[in-house]
Design a protein around this motif. Structure first.
Motif, PDB file in Angstrom:
ATOM      1  N   ASN A 188       1.039  -1.144  -0.110  1.00 58.57           N
ATOM      2  CA  ASN A 188      -0.097  -0.090   0.068  1.00 58.57           C
ATOM      3  C   ASN A 188       0.810   1.295   0.144  1.00 58.57           C
ATOM      4  O   ASN A 188       0.363   2.480  -0.300  1.00 58.57           O
ATOM      5  N   GLY A 241      -6.432   3.460   8.029  1.00 56.97           N
ATOM      6  CA  GLY A 241      -7.463   2.796   7.190  1.00 56.97           C
ATOM      7  C   GLY A 241      -8.710   2.688   7.657  1.00 56.97           C
ATOM      8  O   GLY A 241      -9.211   3.636   8.171  1.00 56.97           O
ATOM      9  N   ARG A 261     -11.977   6.874   7.359  1.00 61.00           N
ATOM     10  CA  ARG A 261     -10.676   6.530   7.625  1.00 61.00           C
ATOM     11  C   ARG A 261     -10.303   6.603   9.050  1.00 61.00           C
ATOM     12  O   ARG A 261     -11.081   7.650   9.783  1.00 61.00           O
ATOM     13  N   SER A 305      -1.266   3.597  11.934  1.00 59.33           N
ATOM     14  CA  SER A 305      -1.952   3.152  10.818  1.00 59.33           C
ATOM     15  C   SER A 305      -3.091   4.253  10.559  1.00 59.33           C
ATOM     16  O   SER A 305      -3.633   4.487  11.441  1.00 59.33           O
ATOM     17  N   TYR A 365      -4.831   4.293  -0.935  1.00 54.85           N
ATOM     18  CA  TYR A 365      -4.113   3.101  -0.140  1.00 54.85           C
ATOM     19  C   TYR A 365      -5.484   2.331   0.710  1.00 54.85           C
ATOM     20  O   TYR A 365      -6.465   3.177   0.748  1.00 54.85           O
ATOM     21  N   ILE A 366      -5.343   1.166   1.054  1.00 58.32           N
ATOM     22  CA  ILE A 366      -6.404   0.539   1.887  1.00 58.32           C
ATOM     23  C   ILE A 366      -6.052   0.828   3.355  1.00 58.32           C
ATOM     24  O   ILE A 366      -6.836   1.274   3.896  1.00 58.32           O
ATOM     25  N   ARG A 367      -4.753   0.523   3.534  1.00 59.18           N
ATOM     26  CA  ARG A 367      -4.273   0.717   5.111  1.00 59.18           C
ATOM     27  C   ARG A 367      -2.897   0.877   4.979  1.00 59.18           C
ATOM     28  O   ARG A 367      -2.016   0.266   4.221  1.00 59.18           O
ATOM     29  N   THR A 423       0.245   1.149   7.242  1.00 55.71           N
ATOM     30  CA  THR A 423       0.744   1.066   8.625  1.00 55.71           C
ATOM     31  C   THR A 423       2.209   1.084   8.587  1.00 55.71           C
ATOM     32  O   THR A 423       3.012   0.503   7.712  1.00 55.71           O
TER      33      THR A 423
END
Length: 173
Positions: free
Chosen positions: A55, A81, A90, A79, A61-63, A65
């Motif tokens: 990501n 996400g 989010r 993080s 992006y999804i998550r 971290t």
């Protein structure tokens, strides 16, 4: 590297070398009391780190971290996400190893990460979920400018949680 924190700690990209320490952290009972994620093996943790690293650099992006580390040693993570209770929003999330609790690391890391997300235009609106009995995490969120915006019972666990929302920066900042 994303940011430098107090006492020489940094926020950096996760690496495959982080898998053993991250696996140990995420499987501690005092951490599991407040986080829904469970990992069955070190191999699974390695796969998760690979997915998270995939990501990096994505505008959609999804998550995201990142490791919070002391030198090369992972001491936690931060993080952004999907919010578990409403994946259209989010979430800011963070975790610090219990042997480092009470030192301000989560607050410092969360603030620096929020600043980085904003500078990279990745923050948008940020929310957070927190167990109602997690006073330390509530303090972190409020110290970072989050304001309580609701309360609910978690659908899966039934745990009582508060919902927090990060207040926007004033215009011109």
């Amino acid at each position: 590297m994303i940011a430098t924190l107090n006492d020489g700690l940094i926020i950096r990209e996760l690496t495959e070398r982080d898998a053993p320490r991250l696996f140990e952290l995420m499987n501690r009972p005092e951490v599991q009391a407040f986080l829904p994620d469970r990992f069955d093996s070190l191999d699974e943790m390695g796969e998760v780190i690979g997915w998270l690293r995939g990501n990096y650099g994505k505008a959609e992006y999804i998550r995201l971290t990142y490791a919070v580390s002391d030198g090369d040693a992972l001491v936690g993570w931060v993080s952004a996400g999907p919010l578990p209770s409403d994946e259209s929003r989010r979430e800011l999330a963070y975790c610090v190893h219990p042997d480092r609790w009470g030192r301000g690391i989560a607050t410092s890391a969360a603030r620096a990460f929020i600043d980085w997300l904003r500078a990279a235009d990745l923050a948008g609106e940020l929310d957070a979920e927190v167990h109602t009995d997690n006073a330390a995490s509530i303090k972190v969120l409020e110290s970072c400018g989050f304001v309580r915006s609701g309360a609910f019972a978690d659908r899966e666990s039934g745990a009582s949680k508060f919902l927090y929302r990060l207040q926007p920066l004033p215009s011109g900042t």
